[in-house]
Scaffold this active site. Structure first.
Site, short mmCIF file in Angstrom:
data_model
loop_
_atom_site.label_atom_id
_atom_site.label_comp_id
_atom_site.label_asym_id
_atom_site.label_seq_id
_atom_site.Cartn_x
_atom_site.Cartn_y
_atom_site.Cartn_z
N ARG A 80 68.70 -41.87 22.23
CA ARG A 80 68.61 -41.44 20.83
C ARG A 80 68.79 -39.93 20.72
O ARG A 80 69.43 -39.43 19.80
CB ARG A 80 67.27 -41.89 20.24
CG ARG A 80 67.21 -41.84 18.74
CD ARG A 80 66.06 -42.62 18.18
NE ARG A 80 64.77 -42.05 18.55
CZ ARG A 80 63.61 -42.62 18.28
NH1 ARG A 80 63.54 -43.76 17.63
NH2 ARG A 80 62.48 -42.04 18.65
N LYS A 183 67.25 -38.13 14.93
CA LYS A 183 65.91 -37.53 14.82
C LYS A 183 66.04 -36.01 14.78
O LYS A 183 65.88 -35.33 15.80
CB LYS A 183 65.04 -38.01 15.99
CG LYS A 183 63.55 -37.95 15.71
CD LYS A 183 62.79 -38.83 16.68
CE LYS A 183 61.31 -38.62 16.63
NZ LYS A 183 60.67 -39.10 15.40
C1 LIG Z 1 61.82 -41.54 10.51
C2 LIG Z 1 61.26 -42.37 11.59
N1 LIG Z 1 61.50 -43.68 11.59
C3 LIG Z 1 61.02 -44.50 12.55
C4 LIG Z 1 60.27 -44.00 13.60
C5 LIG Z 1 59.75 -44.92 14.66
O1 LIG Z 1 60.51 -44.79 15.81
P1 LIG Z 1 59.90 -45.11 17.24
O2 LIG Z 1 59.48 -46.54 17.21
O3 LIG Z 1 61.02 -44.90 18.21
O4 LIG Z 1 58.77 -44.20 17.44
C6 LIG Z 1 60.00 -42.64 13.65
C7 LIG Z 1 59.20 -42.07 14.74
O5 LIG Z 1 59.75 -41.67 15.72
C8 LIG Z 1 60.51 -41.80 12.63
O6 LIG Z 1 60.28 -40.48 12.67
#
Ligand SMILES: Cc1ncc(COP(=O)(O)O)c(C=O)c1O
Length: 339
Positions: A80, A183
């Site tokens: 990611r 991200k």
């Molecule tokens: C905007 C957003 N969506 C979803 C997630 C959940 O992702 P993950 O399960 O990889 O932590 C996060 C956290 O990382 C986030 O910041």
């Protein structure tokens, strides 16, 4: 060492002993360095500061009953971060460098990994920033990649207890063809006003709709949205959603439990048809949702009618938690033990 009240740790920053850093100059990454400083020294014209050229990741290290330290699907976070780098033209961090950095940061701060049974874990935060001095809008020629860790308790104070969410149409988190799928800091800055509004109105978080039509569900604050209807696990498909490692894992576990997984655009109008709703992410795994309030349309959707999380959400939550802490066998090759 400072006495840490492991059971009452907040989800916040706390100083640890070391972090690791690596610098990209002249088209290549240097050696990984260890630092005990919490500060970085960067140029005031760094592209990260002015043009938001920065990306980050979030994951956890878990201590099991056997005392072993486990990382969960770290390769997905590395992938990611690579996509985030492509999306905003950062220098790419290789999977090898990512792995070396997170493992080193965890090992150097072993004494901060919360004991088994406290519900707490060691949060790992990889960060990639443009450090080169530019005034024109263009990608930096220099980068810094660093990883720090910090022990954290559960994200929501309520723990695995149902929370309330508010639909937000006033502010968008991400544009339809923007950067919602990666991200990067800008997405989070864009989410602050609506989150504050939700908190002010007494809600745990915001439910974001698609920015173009406000017809489909995007995300649940900084977490993915999912719903259970009958025998289906339903979660939105959209370019402006961050692909969550937790959601991906829950989809796999749901399928194994015999549920049908539907990953597709999910209309706001469907909210009234769901049996269970939850937000999912590394921080809380699942935050079950008790109530979604649509202030503009004057509607309230209620779930968990008896005040408890729904049975499917609860089962999924326990299963994933147990895999992460090593209480259940890792049949998927998701766990890496840090020796
Ligand atoms: C905007 C957003 N969506 C979803 C997630 C959940 O992702 P993950 O399960 O990889 O932590 C996060 C956290 O990382 C986030 O910041």
């Amino acid at each position: 060492m400072d006495n840490i009240d492991w059971k009452n740790l907040p989800f916040g920053y706390r100083r640890t002993d070391y972090n690791v850093r690596c610098y990209y100059r002249d088209g290549k990454w240097g050696e990984l360095e260890i630092s005990s400083s919490e500060y970085i020294n960067i140029h005031m014209a760094a592209t990260a500061l002015h043009y938001g050229q920065e990306a980050f990741e979030g994951m956890k290290a878990y201590r099991g009953k056997d005392g072993k330290i486990r990382l969960f699907r770290w390769g997905k976070n590395a992938e990611r971060m690579k996509k985030s780098a492509e999306g905003i033209k950062l220098a790419e961090v290789t999977k090898e460098l990512f792995q070396e950095a997170i493992i080193k940061a965890v090992k150097l701060n072993k004494r901060f990994i919360p004991p088994y049974g406290t519900g707490a874990a060691l949060y790992i935060r990889p960060l990639l920033i443009g450090t080169g001095a530019e005034v024109g809008v263009k990608p930096s020629g220099e980068y810094m990649f660093m990883v720090f860790v910090t022990p954290v308790g559960p994200y929501f104070k309520e723990g695995f207890k149902p929370v309330d969410m508010m639909i937000c149409r006033e502010y968008d988190r991400a544009a339809p063809l923007g950067t919602g799928h990666i991200k990067v800091g800008g997405n989070y800055a864009a989410s602050l006003r609506s989150l504050e509004k939700a908190h002010d109105e007494g809600f745990a978080t915001t439910l974001y709709l698609d920015a173009k039509q406000k017809k489909f569900i995007d995300e649940a604050g900084p977490a993915n949205f999912f719903a259970i209807r009958g025998n289906s696990y339903i979660t939105p498909e959209s370019h402006s959603i961050l692909p969550s490692v937790t959601n991906d894992s829950l989809m796999i576990l749901a399928k194994e439990m015999g549920l049908t997984v539907e990953r597709r655009p999910v209309e706001v109008d469907e909210l009234g048809t769901f049996d269970e709703v939850g937000a999912c992410g590394t921080a809380a795994i699942i935050s079950p949702v008790k109530k979604i309030v649509d202030l503009e349309e004057d509607k309230i959707y209620n779930y968990c009618k008896d005040g408890n999380p729904g049975p499917v959400s609860e089962k999924l939550y326990r299963k994933l938690l147990e895999i992460q802490f090593g209480d259940q066998p890792d049949n998927h090759g998701w766990v890496t033990i840090v020796e």
